[in-house]
Scaffold this active site. Structure first.
Site, PDB file in Angstrom:
ATOM      1  N   ASP A  41      -1.828  11.881   6.382  1.00 26.59           N
ATOM      2  CA  ASP A  41      -1.074  11.604   5.147  1.00 26.59           C
ATOM      3  C   ASP A  41       0.342  12.173   5.241  1.00 26.59           C
ATOM      4  O   ASP A  41       0.661  12.979   6.130  1.00 26.59           O
ATOM      5  CB  ASP A  41      -1.837  12.260   3.975  1.00 26.59           C
ATOM      6  CG  ASP A  41      -1.608  11.570   2.640  1.00 26.59           C
ATOM      7  OD1 ASP A  41      -0.651  10.798   2.523  1.00 26.59           O
ATOM      8  OD2 ASP A  41      -2.391  11.833   1.699  1.00 26.59           O
ATOM      9  N   ASP A  79      -2.586   4.025  -3.693  1.00 25.48           N
ATOM     10  CA  ASP A  79      -3.517   4.802  -4.514  1.00 25.48           C
ATOM     11  C   ASP A  79      -3.917   4.004  -5.748  1.00 25.48           C
ATOM     12  O   ASP A  79      -4.755   4.438  -6.532  1.00 25.48           O
ATOM     13  CB  ASP A  79      -2.882   6.127  -4.941  1.00 25.48           C
ATOM     14  CG  ASP A  79      -2.992   7.169  -3.842  1.00 25.48           C
ATOM     15  OD1 ASP A  79      -3.550   6.859  -2.765  1.00 25.48           O
ATOM     16  OD2 ASP A  79      -2.512   8.303  -4.040  1.00 25.48           O
TER      17      ASP A  79
HETATM   18  C1  DGJ Z   1      -2.125  10.612  -1.208  1.00 24.88           C
HETATM   19  C2  DGJ Z   1      -3.066   9.558  -0.719  1.00 24.88           C
HETATM   20  O1  DGJ Z   1      -2.521   8.289  -0.950  1.00 24.88           O
HETATM   21  C3  DGJ Z   1      -4.406   9.733  -1.403  1.00 24.88           C
HETATM   22  O2  DGJ Z   1      -5.288   8.718  -1.005  1.00 24.88           O
HETATM   23  C4  DGJ Z   1      -4.973  11.081  -1.100  1.00 24.88           C
HETATM   24  O3  DGJ Z   1      -5.284  11.183   0.258  1.00 24.88           O
HETATM   25  C5  DGJ Z   1      -3.992  12.147  -1.518  1.00 24.88           C
HETATM   26  N1  DGJ Z   1      -2.702  11.921  -0.953  1.00 24.88           N
HETATM   27  C6  DGJ Z   1      -4.488  13.511  -1.115  1.00 24.88           C
HETATM   28  O4  DGJ Z   1      -3.588  14.483  -1.380  1.00 24.88           O
END
Ligand code: DGJ
Length: 727
Positions: A470, A540
């Site tokens: 990430d 998300d």
């Molecule tokens: C951002 C990502 O898009 C989410 O899916 C998740 O992994 C969070 N970060 C975790 O902090």
């Protein structure tokens, strides 16, 4: 065996270097063609020794090679100064302060690889300064993709400054140009916007450094003479393999020619280049469909990507269950193990433990602390990752974890020890993004640290079979305490290459670890990163209604195998709708099974089974046809057709109340007879599809289609077409 061919004018660079000013003495004026099965670019050397573009489009057209010296506006890689007045691809400040460059053809050579790819390198050199610029092309014949990048080096006495360094800058000549971009923001990614280009410059860019694609993906569609259509018309597609800031400058000139200068965003990136060091630009990927519209461009990108662009492109993707939306930071060992049990019951193949598993002095219980301290949180997970992996394995599922190795929270042991490792600028209040700072990857100690994080995480835990990498903030104060004052602007470029080194390290050292690239959703979706990853996290926003649009946007450039599509309860949509949307990508789930109703569970179990048993190879490896756009009417339909055209699956999503024209499949074999069946129906439900279980030939299906068997908004259908007699 690599084979050398078409040496129209291979001249040894060293021999020629001294006599370059005497270009008129060259005996031949080479014409160079970069060609795939259906796409071609022709370049020609003018009487003045400069390199010009004669044409870019259908491979079969023999572009008129201009006699004499063509207009400077069609120079193949226009440098700034010395007579060039259009948008430049290259701008150099030489050691003596001269700001102009004039590039002359030296030589070219083409080499064919065993797999049939042809790599062409065209050497250009400045007429006065010892500056060499190599235009590099790789032509992927059957996928109709042309990759272009540039290599720059010099032998001036001191460093030169590169103020512009495009990867590719083709010229187009048509009556009009329509540009489609993928714009958006966090939770609203990859939305299509099309506009007609008018005289002047239109710039699409990112200035974010990293997580650079949060508001715009570095890809575009360029339709020629008329707006882009789905399955007809002349359309180019392009994508920059670069995870950092980018810039596409579309310059329509006074002759209605279009020049597209594409590459790294030069803003804040004036690059100091040492003598005898090669500067590589990232690759720009081009494809063209002369009559196949956006669909043709998409299928070219997909088949290229599965073969060359993403890791293990044709391997099946496991069905994931990710705990992020199920628990966020709030979990412990017992909770995670209980999720395994639920996951197994749903038919999940791999469990991904997201953010929150690390940090002791500064536990990662929220997003304010812990990043940088990659030790397992002993309170939450006393028996460590190995224990979790073993517990998952006992239940027949694989285990994976989330990492964000480039980042640090000020509340971390890492920051306490190394406050100077972060990207920031002196005399400014530090700016945080999600309470975190970016580690300066140009610093060798940081590069070692990131490798160590990778080794310490995966080395002792062979049970970890998956990772999500990430990146949750972008650059707002681009400064490095490692780089010298005069090299501050090398930061963003050097950062990216160091990042790719780290990603490559992980991919090569732990080839068994499947990986997903994520960046607060899809802030890092491009073919620079995807080489090292099996797929990406598009958003998300997992509300399936929004996902119809987001997945639709990304599908233009990226194959379903790369697009993670998970069932959640966001938006509180019917479970079948959520499952049907996820089934059209790399299927997964983000739910706490204990909180699902019996009905929901049944729906997800049926979807997972269907995916494993029938749909996975078709969706991940089939040819995508987008049949009805949600941008035109509140109903989307898309289908995947197996390469041998014996099977297809059509997904239909109704987003509004109105009824719509029939869904007409495409890409079928007109002569084949297909049994049409609605699948993934709720237990006991009868299909409303008028031709359910009938056998219809491909021609009739494609001409007349069928009415969507849906009565109201947020209903969906999955229709399978199977050649009669085939399995
Ligand atoms: C951002 C990502 O898009 C989410 O899916 C998740 O992994 C969070 N970060 C975790 O902090």
């Amino acid at each position: 065996m690599r084979r050398l061919f078409s040496l129209a004018a291979v001249i040894d660079f060293a021999l020629l270097a001294a006599s370059l000013t005497a270009v008129s003495a060259q005996p031949v004026r080479p014409v160079i063609t970069i060609k795939t099965e259906h796409v071609g670019m022709t370049l020609a050397v003018g009487a003045d020794g400069r390199l010009y573009q004669a044409g870019f489009g259908p491979a079969e057209s023999s572009f008129r090679v201009p006699g004499g010296s063509p207009a400077r506006e069609v120079e193949a890689y226009p440098p700034y100064g010395n007579g060039q007045i259009t948008e430049p691809s290259l701008k150099v400040i030489h050691t003596d302060g001269n700001t102009s460059t004039d590039l002359l053809y030296v030589s070219h050579r083409a080499v064919e690889s065993e797999e049939g790819r042809v790599e062409t390198r065209i050497e250009l050199r400045d007429g006065h300064y010892p500056l060499r610029v190599t235009l590099c092309f790789r032509a992927y014949s059957s996928e109709d993709v042309i990759e272009q990048w540039i290599e720059i080096q010099h032998q001036e006495e001191k460093p030169i400054v590169l103020e512009r360094f495009g990867s590719s800058s083709p010229v187009f000549q048509a009556s009009g140009y329509w540009l489609t971009q993928l714009e958006g923001n966090y939770m609203r990614e990859a939305h299509l916007v099309e506009e007609r280009l008018t005289p002047g410059i239109k710039v699409l860019d990112s200035k974010l450094g990293i997580r650079a694609h949060q508001m715009r993906n570095p890809s575009f569609i360029l339709a020629i003479d008329e707006p882009a259509r789905e399955e007809s018309g002349a359309v180019f597609g392009a994508s920059l393999a670069w995870s950092g800031s980018f810039q596409f400058a579309f310059d329509v000139d006074w002759n209605n020619r279009l020049r597209a200068v594409c590459g790294i965003n030069p803003l804040g990136a004036s690059y100091r280049l040492d003598p005898r060091t090669v500067f590589h630009t990232p690759s720009m990927l081009w494809t063209f469909s002369s009559q196949g519209g956006k669909g043709g461009v998409t299928r070219n990108f997909h088949s290229w990507a599965r073969k060359y662009g993403i890791r293990d492109g044709s391997a099946p993707r496991p069905i994931l269950l990710n705990n992020w939306e199920a628990t966020y930071f709030d979990f412990d060992e017992a909770k995670i193990v209980s999720l395994f049990d639920g996951a197994r019951d749903l038919g999940i193949e791999l469990f991904l433990l997201d953010d929150g598993w690390f940090g002791n002095k500064h536990p990662r219980d929220n997003d304010r602390a812990g990043l940088g301290d990659w030790q397992v949180n002993e309170k939450k997970l006393p028996r460590g990752l190995g224990y979790l992996a073993a517990e998952a394995e006992k239940r027949g599922i694989r285990f994976g974890i989330w990492i964000e190795p480039e980042m640090v929270n000020p509340a971390s042991e890492l920051f306490e020890k190394h406050p100077d490792w972060v990207i920031t600028q002196a005399h400014r209040e530090p700016l945080y993004g999600r309470n975190q700072m970016i580690l300066d990857l140009t610093r060798p100690e940081v590069q070692t640290h990131v490798r160590k994080v990778i080794d310490d995480t995966f080395g002792p835990n062979p049970g970890i079979r998956y990772t999500k990498w990430d990146c949750n903030r972008y650059v707002t104060q681009p400064g490095s305490s490692y780089l010298s004052p005069e090299r501050q602007e090398n930061l963003l470029v050097d950062y990216q290459w160091a990042l790719y080194d780290a990603m490559k390290y992980m991919a090569e050292r732990y080839p068994g670890v499947i990986s997903m690239v994520c960046s607060g959703g899809s802030g890092r979706v491009d073919y620079g990163a995807l080489k090292y990853f099996h797929g990406f996290w598009p958003s998300d926003n997992t509300d399936p209604v929004q996902r119809v649009f987001i997945q639709w946007g990304f599908s233009h450039f990226f194959p379903a195998a790369a697009i993670s599509a998970h069932v959640t309860d966001m938006g509180r949509r019917p479970a079948k709708f959520a499952v049907d949307v996820a089934l059209s990508g790399a299927f997964g789930i983000d739910r706490d099974v204990s909180k699902m109703s019996a009905e929901e569970k049944k729906t997800v179990i049926a979807g997972a089974r269907l995916y494993k048993e029938r749909l996975r190879p078709l969706v991940l490896g089939g040819d995508l046809y987008r049949l009805q756009s949600p941008y035109e009417r509140p109903q989307a339909a898309l289908s995947y057709v197996s390469p041998d055209r014996t099977r297809a699956v059509v997904f239909i999503y109704r987003l509004g109340e109105e009824a719509f024209p029939p869904v007409k499949p495409r890409g079928l074999d007109p002569a084949k007879k297909y049994r049409v069946r609605e699948i993934n129906l709720p237990e006991g439900a009868r299909s409303r599809l008028s031709i359910n279980d009938q056998v219809v030939d491909g021609a009739t299906l494609m001409e007349h289609g069928f009415a969507a068997p849906l009565r109201r908004a947020v209903e969906s259908a999955v229709i399978e077409l199977t050649e009669e007699g085939a399995q």
